[in-house]
Design a protein around this motif. Structure first.
Motif, PDB file in Angstrom:
ATOM      1  N   GLN A  17     108.949  58.768   3.297  1.00 30.24           N
ATOM      2  CA  GLN A  17     108.602  59.646   2.172  1.00 30.24           C
ATOM      3  C   GLN A  17     108.292  58.795   0.946  1.00 30.24           C
ATOM      4  O   GLN A  17     109.105  58.689   0.020  1.00 30.24           O
ATOM      5  CB  GLN A  17     109.732  60.637   1.909  1.00 30.24           C
ATOM      6  CG  GLN A  17     109.900  61.621   3.038  1.00 30.24           C
ATOM      7  CD  GLN A  17     110.967  62.663   2.755  1.00 30.24           C
ATOM      8  OE1 GLN A  17     111.520  62.729   1.672  1.00 30.24           O
ATOM      9  NE2 GLN A  17     111.246  63.476   3.756  1.00 30.24           N
ATOM     10  N   ALA A  18     107.122  58.185   0.979  1.00 28.01           N
ATOM     11  CA  ALA A  18     106.638  57.350  -0.123  1.00 28.01           C
ATOM     12  C   ALA A  18     105.139  57.173   0.045  1.00 28.01           C
ATOM     13  O   ALA A  18     104.627  57.254   1.162  1.00 28.01           O
ATOM     14  CB  ALA A  18     107.341  55.997  -0.122  1.00 28.01           C
ATOM     15  N   PRO A  19     104.430  56.911  -1.055  1.00 26.43           N
ATOM     16  CA  PRO A  19     102.982  56.695  -0.958  1.00 26.43           C
ATOM     17  C   PRO A  19     102.638  55.469  -0.104  1.00 26.43           C
ATOM     18  O   PRO A  19     103.365  54.464  -0.123  1.00 26.43           O
ATOM     19  CB  PRO A  19     102.543  56.481  -2.404  1.00 26.43           C
ATOM     20  CG  PRO A  19     103.675  56.964  -3.248  1.00 26.43           C
ATOM     21  CD  PRO A  19     104.918  56.840  -2.426  1.00 26.43           C
ATOM     22  N   ALA A  20     101.539  55.554   0.624  1.00 27.35           N
ATOM     23  CA  ALA A  20     101.090  54.459   1.480  1.00 27.35           C
ATOM     24  C   ALA A  20     100.928  53.158   0.701  1.00 27.35           C
ATOM     25  O   ALA A  20     101.240  52.077   1.207  1.00 27.35           O
ATOM     26  CB  ALA A  20      99.784  54.838   2.167  1.00 27.35           C
ATOM     27  N   PRO A 104      98.508  58.034   5.689  1.00 27.04           N
ATOM     28  CA  PRO A 104      99.074  59.053   4.789  1.00 27.04           C
ATOM     29  C   PRO A 104      99.467  60.298   5.587  1.00 27.04           C
ATOM     30  O   PRO A 104      98.799  60.659   6.560  1.00 27.04           O
ATOM     31  CB  PRO A 104      97.929  59.366   3.830  1.00 27.04           C
ATOM     32  CG  PRO A 104      96.984  58.223   3.948  1.00 27.04           C
ATOM     33  CD  PRO A 104      97.135  57.696   5.349  1.00 27.04           C
ATOM     34  N   THR A 105     100.560  60.916   5.178  1.00 24.71           N
ATOM     35  CA  THR A 105     100.998  62.186   5.740  1.00 24.71           C
ATOM     36  C   THR A 105     101.227  63.146   4.579  1.00 24.71           C
ATOM     37  O   THR A 105     101.112  62.760   3.412  1.00 24.71           O
ATOM     38  CB  THR A 105     102.299  62.038   6.551  1.00 24.71           C
ATOM     39  OG1 THR A 105     103.331  61.591   5.676  1.00 24.71           O
ATOM     40  CG2 THR A 105     102.130  61.065   7.710  1.00 24.71           C
ATOM     41  N   ARG A 110     103.058  57.428   7.520  1.00 24.22           N
ATOM     42  CA  ARG A 110     103.571  57.018   8.821  1.00 24.22           C
ATOM     43  C   ARG A 110     103.221  55.540   8.976  1.00 24.22           C
ATOM     44  O   ARG A 110     102.062  55.147   8.806  1.00 24.22           O
ATOM     45  CB  ARG A 110     102.922  57.842   9.933  1.00 24.22           C
ATOM     46  CG  ARG A 110     103.369  57.480  11.336  1.00 24.22           C
ATOM     47  CD  ARG A 110     102.675  58.338  12.399  1.00 24.22           C
ATOM     48  NE  ARG A 110     102.794  59.762  12.088  1.00 24.22           N
ATOM     49  CZ  ARG A 110     101.795  60.540  11.661  1.00 24.22           C
ATOM     50  NH1 ARG A 110     100.576  60.038  11.498  1.00 24.22           N
ATOM     51  NH2 ARG A 110     101.983  61.819  11.405  1.00 24.22           N
ATOM     52  N   VAL A 111     104.223  54.745   9.333  1.00 22.27           N
ATOM     53  CA  VAL A 111     104.011  53.317   9.533  1.00 22.27           C
ATOM     54  C   VAL A 111     104.189  52.999  11.008  1.00 22.27           C
ATOM     55  O   VAL A 111     105.181  53.393  11.624  1.00 22.27           O
ATOM     56  CB  VAL A 111     105.010  52.476   8.703  1.00 22.27           C
ATOM     57  CG1 VAL A 111     104.801  50.983   8.966  1.00 22.27           C
ATOM     58  CG2 VAL A 111     104.879  52.786   7.225  1.00 22.27           C
ATOM     59  N   THR A 112     103.214  52.284  11.557  1.00 20.80           N
ATOM     60  CA  THR A 112     103.283  51.813  12.939  1.00 20.80           C
ATOM     61  C   THR A 112     103.273  50.289  12.902  1.00 20.80           C
ATOM     62  O   THR A 112     102.340  49.685  12.357  1.00 20.80           O
ATOM     63  CB  THR A 112     102.094  52.318  13.768  1.00 20.80           C
ATOM     64  OG1 THR A 112     102.061  53.749  13.708  1.00 20.80           O
ATOM     65  CG2 THR A 112     102.195  51.861  15.213  1.00 20.80           C
TER      66      THR A 112
END
Length: 157
Positions: A17-20, A104-105, A110-112
């Motif tokens: 829950q933070a900006p990309a 972005p979500t 979402r980080v992969t």
């Protein structure tokens, strides 16, 4: 650099829950990565470039218990808020690729995190005793999970 055409040897994903852009800022800092990672413990910039941009290189210091080794990372992708990636080598030998993709979500991003083992078979046999790891993919899966949890905690706190 194009996206890898083969599946990664180890990968993990987390919602943050933070900006990309904020997440990218942390992931593209080799010092922050060292604080979050399982085996990677520090770095030193090489050459004149002292920031995370394409072509920049840094020496990565790694540890597993009493075992210590270093590698050289060359940044291949530095797309703010989207992707940070680097290729790792030991002298003339390719070791791996590490890649962080950020999407972005609705509530953040979402980080992969993915890695590809690029060592030749004979190199894998020789380097196992250096790191103390026989099953590199399993260890990297655990390390990725821990790195992503640490990143989430750091960004969201």
């Amino acid at each position: 650099m194009p996206v890898e055409s083969t599946a990664p040897d180890a990968t993990g994903q987390i919602e943050i829950q933070a900006p990309a852009e904020k997440v990218y800022e942390l992931l593209s800092d080799p010092g922050v990565l060292a604080e979050l990672a399982g085996e990677y413990s520090g770095y030193k910039w090489l050459g004149q470039v002292r920031s995370a941009r394409r072509g920049a290189r840094f020496r990565g210091y790694n540890r597993n218990g009493p075992r210590r080794w270093s590698t050289v990372a060359t940044i291949t992708d530095a797309e703010e808020g989207k992707r940070f990636a680097f290729d790792v080598s030991a002298g003339p030998l390719a070791v791996s690729r590490w890649q962080y993709d950020i999407e972005p979500t609705e509530n953040g991003c979402r980080v992969t995190e993915s890695t590809w083992d690029r060592r030749a078979g004979w190199v894998r046999t020789l380097t196992g005793p250096i790191s103390g790891v026989r099953d590199r993919a399993s260890v990297n899966e655990r390390n990725i999970a821990a790195t992503l949890r640490g990143l989430k905690e750091r960004v969201e706190s």
